[in-house]
Design a protein around this motif. Structure first.
Motif, PDB file in Angstrom:
ATOM      1  N   ARG A  31      26.502 -18.904  93.178  1.00  0.00           N
ATOM      2  CA  ARG A  31      25.926 -17.685  92.634  1.00  0.00           C
ATOM      3  C   ARG A  31      26.305 -17.541  91.168  1.00  0.00           C
ATOM      4  O   ARG A  31      27.291 -18.109  90.700  1.00  0.00           O
ATOM      5  CB  ARG A  31      26.409 -16.470  93.432  1.00  0.00           C
ATOM      6  CG  ARG A  31      25.778 -16.395  94.812  1.00  0.00           C
ATOM      7  CD  ARG A  31      26.294 -15.222  95.617  1.00  0.00           C
ATOM      8  NE  ARG A  31      25.987 -13.948  94.965  1.00  0.00           N
ATOM      9  CZ  ARG A  31      24.792 -13.355  95.014  1.00  0.00           C
ATOM     10  NH1 ARG A  31      23.797 -13.919  95.664  1.00  0.00           N
ATOM     11  NH2 ARG A  31      24.596 -12.203  94.411  1.00  0.00           N
ATOM     12  N   ALA A  34      30.046 -16.820  90.309  1.00  0.00           N
ATOM     13  CA  ALA A  34      31.067 -17.432  91.160  1.00  0.00           C
ATOM     14  C   ALA A  34      32.151 -18.186  90.390  1.00  0.00           C
ATOM     15  O   ALA A  34      33.138 -18.603  90.967  1.00  0.00           O
ATOM     16  CB  ALA A  34      30.410 -18.367  92.172  1.00  0.00           C
ATOM     17  N   CYS A 112      32.003 -20.027  95.764  1.00  0.00           N
ATOM     18  CA  CYS A 112      31.836 -18.656  96.247  1.00  0.00           C
ATOM     19  C   CYS A 112      33.064 -17.854  95.836  1.00  0.00           C
ATOM     20  O   CYS A 112      34.190 -18.323  95.981  1.00  0.00           O
ATOM     21  CB  CYS A 112      31.734 -18.625  97.774  1.00  0.00           C
ATOM     22  SG  CYS A 112      30.333 -19.507  98.441  1.00  0.00           S
ATOM     23  N   ASP A 113      32.836 -16.664  95.354  1.00  0.00           N
ATOM     24  CA  ASP A 113      33.938 -15.761  95.024  1.00  0.00           C
ATOM     25  C   ASP A 113      34.682 -15.423  96.315  1.00  0.00           C
ATOM     26  O   ASP A 113      34.075 -14.946  97.276  1.00  0.00           O
ATOM     27  CB  ASP A 113      33.369 -14.494  94.381  1.00  0.00           C
ATOM     28  CG  ASP A 113      34.435 -13.565  93.816  1.00  0.00           C
ATOM     29  OD1 ASP A 113      35.494 -13.418  94.457  1.00  0.00           O
ATOM     30  OD2 ASP A 113      34.195 -12.970  92.757  1.00  0.00           O
ATOM     31  N   ARG A 115      36.409 -13.093  97.152  1.00  0.00           N
ATOM     32  CA  ARG A 115      36.367 -11.683  97.540  1.00  0.00           C
ATOM     33  C   ARG A 115      35.071 -11.308  98.250  1.00  0.00           C
ATOM     34  O   ARG A 115      34.979 -10.241  98.845  1.00  0.00           O
ATOM     35  CB  ARG A 115      36.546 -10.799  96.303  1.00  0.00           C
ATOM     36  CG  ARG A 115      37.897 -11.007  95.604  1.00  0.00           C
ATOM     37  CD  ARG A 115      37.914 -10.413  94.224  1.00  0.00           C
ATOM     38  NE  ARG A 115      36.960 -11.065  93.342  1.00  0.00           N
ATOM     39  CZ  ARG A 115      36.749 -10.716  92.069  1.00  0.00           C
ATOM     40  NH1 ARG A 115      37.424  -9.698  91.547  1.00  0.00           N
ATOM     41  NH2 ARG A 115      35.874 -11.362  91.336  1.00  0.00           N
ATOM     42  N   HIS A 116      34.057 -12.170  98.180  1.00  0.00           N
ATOM     43  CA  HIS A 116      32.756 -11.816  98.746  1.00  0.00           C
ATOM     44  C   HIS A 116      32.271 -12.756  99.836  1.00  0.00           C
ATOM     45  O   HIS A 116      31.418 -12.395 100.635  1.00  0.00           O
ATOM     46  CB  HIS A 116      31.703 -11.743  97.631  1.00  0.00           C
ATOM     47  CG  HIS A 116      32.092 -10.849  96.509  1.00  0.00           C
ATOM     48  ND1 HIS A 116      32.388  -9.523  96.687  1.00  0.00           N
ATOM     49  CD2 HIS A 116      32.259 -11.095  95.185  1.00  0.00           C
ATOM     50  CE1 HIS A 116      32.715  -8.974  95.518  1.00  0.00           C
ATOM     51  NE2 HIS A 116      32.642  -9.916  94.596  1.00  0.00           N
ATOM     52  N   LYS A 119      26.995 -15.317 100.982  1.00  0.00           N
ATOM     53  CA  LYS A 119      25.824 -14.442 100.948  1.00  0.00           C
ATOM     54  C   LYS A 119      24.651 -15.214 101.564  1.00  0.00           C
ATOM     55  O   LYS A 119      24.747 -16.409 101.832  1.00  0.00           O
ATOM     56  CB  LYS A 119      25.478 -14.059  99.500  1.00  0.00           C
ATOM     57  CG  LYS A 119      26.622 -13.407  98.739  1.00  0.00           C
ATOM     58  CD  LYS A 119      26.820 -11.987  99.173  1.00  0.00           C
ATOM     59  CE  LYS A 119      27.858 -11.312  98.263  1.00  0.00           C
ATOM     60  NZ  LYS A 119      28.204  -9.977  98.716  1.00  0.00           N
ATOM     61  N   ASP A 122      23.702 -18.351  99.744  1.00  0.00           N
ATOM     62  CA  ASP A 122      24.678 -19.429  99.942  1.00  0.00           C
ATOM     63  C   ASP A 122      24.393 -20.151 101.255  1.00  0.00           C
ATOM     64  O   ASP A 122      24.410 -21.385 101.320  1.00  0.00           O
ATOM     65  CB  ASP A 122      26.105 -18.874  99.976  1.00  0.00           C
ATOM     66  CG  ASP A 122      26.492 -18.141  98.701  1.00  0.00           C
ATOM     67  OD1 ASP A 122      26.122 -18.620  97.615  1.00  0.00           O
ATOM     68  OD2 ASP A 122      27.169 -17.112  98.790  1.00  0.00           O
ATOM     69  N   GLN A 154      41.013 -14.581 103.882  1.00  0.00           N
ATOM     70  CA  GLN A 154      39.612 -14.878 103.545  1.00  0.00           C
ATOM     71  C   GLN A 154      39.273 -16.336 103.876  1.00  0.00           C
ATOM     72  O   GLN A 154      38.191 -16.629 104.377  1.00  0.00           O
ATOM     73  CB  GLN A 154      39.354 -14.603 102.061  1.00  0.00           C
ATOM     74  CG  GLN A 154      39.368 -13.133 101.675  1.00  0.00           C
ATOM     75  CD  GLN A 154      38.165 -12.392 102.220  1.00  0.00           C
ATOM     76  OE1 GLN A 154      38.132 -11.995 103.378  1.00  0.00           O
ATOM     77  NE2 GLN A 154      37.164 -12.191 101.375  1.00  0.00           N
TER      78      GLN A 154
END
Length: 195
Positions: A31, A34, A112-113, A115-116, A119, A122, A154
């Protein structure tokens, strides 16, 4: 393999203008926010990919040579980048064609971050890559933004969400602290030089 010797080869606005489909290459994609360019710069040890405070600045397919037969590829980011719909359509078309038909592609690093997590876009990209029989290595970037325990939670959640899916691996990564750099290097070497 000495990733520090990476040099810029060329940029391509269209799939047809990519470098010849020979040798082996690993593509970096994610993203628009990212941290893809930061991860690439950390890997090679110098600013090779453009980093911007505005997401979506990578609008071309950028090729970096490691030697005569091995390359890193910086693919356009996707997501909420402030670009025209026409450019977004071109990105999607180029990404799809690249992932599905590039013979020299031996693996894709998806950023990918942390924290998220994943998505919808992704997940679609992972599906494209796996359907082309290519492996995916997920870098959970910006791990320094969370406490060690939060980051590990995570990572565990991501691994659980991917359970049963073959050819996908995942790790934590921080461009700032260099956490996970050695793991990324090992993964790339495994793809470039399979035993």
């Amino acid at each position: 393999m000495n990733f520090k010797e990476a040099v810029f080869i060329k940029s391509a606005a269209l799939f047809e203008r990519c470098v010849p489909d020979l040798g082996k290459e690993v593509a970096f994609v994610g993203r628009s926010n990212a941290g893809k360019s930061s991860a690439l710069n950390t890997l090679v040890g110098h600013p090779i990919a453009r980093v911007s405070k505005l997401p979506g600045r990578t609008q071309l397919i950028n090729f970096f040579g490691l030697d005569d037969t091995h390359r890193l590829v910086d693919l356009p980011g996707y997501g909420y980048a402030r670009v025209t719909d026409e450019i977004k359509r071109r990105w999607k078309k180029n990404l799809t064609r690249y992932c599905e038909s590039r013979e020299s592609l031996v693996g894709v690093v998806l950023l990918c971050d942390v924290r998220h997590l994943l998505k919808e876009q992704d997940a679609v990209l992972i599906e494209w890559v796996l359907s082309a029989n290519k492996p995916v290595h997920i870098l959970l970037t910006k791990a320094d933004k969370l406490s060690k325990n939060e980051a590990l939670r995570q990572l565990k959640a991501m691994k659980e969400s991917l359970e049963g899916i073959e050819n996908v691996s995942v790790q934590l990564f921080s461009a700032l602290s260099h956490q996970g750099l050695e793991g990324l290097e090992k993964q790339l070497c495994h793809w470039f030089f399979p035993e």
